[in-house]
Each structure stands twice: as C-alpha cells, then as structure tokens.
Scaffold this active site. Sequence first.
Site, PDB file in Angstrom:
ATOM      1  N   SER A 192      35.572  34.781  34.535  1.00 36.59           N
ATOM      2  CA  SER A 192      35.897  33.654  35.293  1.00 36.59           C
ATOM      3  C   SER A 192      35.842  32.625  34.392  1.00 36.59           C
ATOM      4  O   SER A 192      35.093  32.393  33.122  1.00 36.59           O
ATOM      5  CB  SER A 192      34.681  33.484  36.290  1.00 36.59           C
ATOM      6  N   ASP A 209      30.085  36.977  38.773  1.00 35.06           N
ATOM      7  CA  ASP A 209      30.226  37.092  40.099  1.00 35.06           C
ATOM      8  C   ASP A 209      29.885  38.650  40.804  1.00 35.06           C
ATOM      9  O   ASP A 209      30.454  39.293  40.548  1.00 35.06           O
ATOM     10  CB  ASP A 209      31.768  36.743  40.486  1.00 35.06           C
ATOM     11  N   GLY A 217      36.759  40.896  39.648  1.00 37.55           N
ATOM     12  CA  GLY A 217      37.104  41.117  38.090  1.00 37.55           C
ATOM     13  C   GLY A 217      38.521  40.649  37.562  1.00 37.55           C
ATOM     14  O   GLY A 217      38.761  40.484  36.700  1.00 37.55           O
ATOM     15  N   ASP A 260      28.428  41.493  33.951  1.00 37.37           N
ATOM     16  CA  ASP A 260      29.408  40.826  34.880  1.00 37.37           C
ATOM     17  C   ASP A 260      28.611  39.598  35.685  1.00 37.37           C
ATOM     18  O   ASP A 260      27.376  39.673  35.790  1.00 37.37           O
ATOM     19  CB  ASP A 260      30.058  41.716  35.805  1.00 37.37           C
ATOM     20  N   ARG A 295      42.197  34.425  38.008  1.00 36.91           N
ATOM     21  CA  ARG A 295      42.563  33.495  39.187  1.00 36.91           C
ATOM     22  C   ARG A 295      44.125  33.801  39.741  1.00 36.91           C
ATOM     23  O   ARG A 295      44.410  33.947  40.782  1.00 36.91           O
ATOM     24  CB  ARG A 295      42.141  32.333  38.839  1.00 36.91           C
TER      25      ARG A 295
HETATM   26  C1  G6P Z   1      35.600  37.047  38.277  1.00 37.99           C
HETATM   27  C2  G6P Z   1      35.764  37.311  39.820  1.00 37.99           C
HETATM   28  C3  G6P Z   1      37.133  37.238  40.352  1.00 37.99           C
HETATM   29  C4  G6P Z   1      37.657  35.956  39.930  1.00 37.99           C
HETATM   30  C5  G6P Z   1      37.500  35.740  38.557  1.00 37.99           C
HETATM   31  C6  G6P Z   1      38.356  34.493  37.848  1.00 37.99           C
HETATM   32  O1  G6P Z   1      36.257  38.114  37.599  1.00 37.99           O
HETATM   33  O2  G6P Z   1      35.130  38.627  40.148  1.00 37.99           O
HETATM   34  O3  G6P Z   1      37.064  37.261  41.562  1.00 37.99           O
HETATM   35  O4  G6P Z   1      39.105  35.897  40.181  1.00 37.99           O
HETATM   36  O5  G6P Z   1      36.177  35.646  38.002  1.00 37.99           O
HETATM   37  O6  G6P Z   1      37.434  33.482  38.224  1.00 37.99           O
HETATM   38  P1  G6P Z   1      37.710  31.889  38.242  1.00 37.99           P
HETATM   39  O7  G6P Z   1      36.495  31.442  38.572  1.00 37.99           O
HETATM   40  O8  G6P Z   1      38.095  31.671  36.747  1.00 37.99           O
HETATM   41  O9  G6P Z   1      38.816  31.269  39.192  1.00 37.99           O
HETATM   42 MG    MG Z   2      31.851  40.855  39.808  1.00 37.27          MG
END
Ligand code: G6P
Ligand code: MG
Length: 212
Positions: free
Chosen positions: A116, A11, A46, A9, A49
């Site tokens: 993400s 972030d 995880g 993963d 958005r």
């Molecule tokens: C990761 C993070 C989430 C976030 C998701 C979408 O999984 O842990 O907290 O909401 O990515 O991220 P983005 O950058 O596409 O908004």
């Molecule tokens: Mg994470």
Amino acid sequence: MNYKAVIFDLDGVICSTDKYHYLAWKKMADSMGIYFDETINNRLRGVSRMESLEIILEQCDKELSQDEKQALADKKNKMYVELLAQMTEKDLSSEVKETLDMLREKGLKLAIGSSSKNAKFILERLGLKDYFDAVSDGTNISKSKPDPEVFLKAAEFLHISPTECLVVEDAKAGIDAAKAGGFDSAGIGEAAACKEVIHSMHSFSDLIGIAL
Ligand code: G6P
Ligand code: MG
C-alpha cells in the site's frame, strides 16, 4: 525456529483496513454498474491498486483508456482515504498491540511489508508512526506481491537475512511472495489455509508461540 525479525503485512493483519478497501472498490464498481463481491475482493489482497482495478475490470465489457482507469483508481483511493481518516488508535486491537509489544520486548526487530501507498498514513492513524524498525511499502517497490520485492526491501532495511525473518500475511499473494523471497511465513485469515504457508494462525497472539 529463532527468528531475528518479524515482517508484517498491514491491511488485514495489523488492522482491518481490508474492509475499507472492499467498501471503496464496491462503491466505485457500483457507480460503473460493474459486478463486485467478496470473492473477487479476496483476489485483491496484497495486489497493487492498479492491478486490483484490472481484476475488477474483468467483469466489465467496456474497453477503458489509461486515463479513464487512472481516474477510477483515484476515485477509489479518495473514498478509501476518507474512511482511513476516520480511524483512531482505538482501531488497533489490544491483542495486536500487546503481541507486538511482547515480541519487541523479547528482542525481535519488527517491520512492515505492505504493497500500500497509504501504509504510513494508516500507521499514523493507529498511533504506530514511529513504532516499527522499518517500513517497506508501495512507495519503495516496483512489483507488488506475489513478487518478494516488498519483503526483501524490509529485510534489507533491517539488515537481517530473509532466512532469519518471519513474514505474517492474510493473503495468498503474500504467502507466495514470502516463499519466493526465502522467508518463512505465518498465515492468518484465508492465508492460514494456503498450501505453501509454514505456520497457520487462528489468532494474532499465536505469534508468541510461533516467533519466540
Ligand atoms: C495492500 C492491500 C491491497 C491493496 C494494496 C494497495 O496490499 O492488501 O488490497 O490494493 O495494498 O493499496 P493502496 O492503499 O496503495 O491503494
Ligand atoms: Mg493483507
């Protein structure tokens, strides 16, 4: 266990961009007078958005249209990307880089499995643009964690079966996704205490003992 690959993963595992997600969502929530704190933020790890926005809006009694929701998600992402743009290679810890280098030297394939849509931009900021053997992210999935799609795609990109891959996660949703996809998991941060986790990590370099 001799794994052939490790799927990370992004972030909260490779880098601390989880704190930027928090700051950007907090600003968005404050501007709307919506209550938001670290506990709610932990539920967003995880999660995509738009699904994250829905969780935040549980604290809001106003009904919003789809266009209004999209505008809020865009506003948050704009603030988030501005924070990401300030990152440099110095934001990649030496512990993370040295551990990744060692795993790769020992012949393991390394991949990213992140929900993400900003994953490739983050990797570029950290100087890891072409480092990983495969990148599966929010741009190639239709369901985010706890669905296993993002990890299954990463394994497919690597041509390695899930049972031979280790997934590294900081989110409960990610540990559940790994289990659903037939992967072993290693949890760091709050994911280290998940009931379903196979290996609990205190520190990123623990992977040397787990994956090799
Ligand atoms: C990761 C993070 C989430 C976030 C998701 C979408 O999984 O842990 O907290 O909401 O990515 O991220 P983005 O950058 O596409 O908004
Ligand atoms: Mg994470």
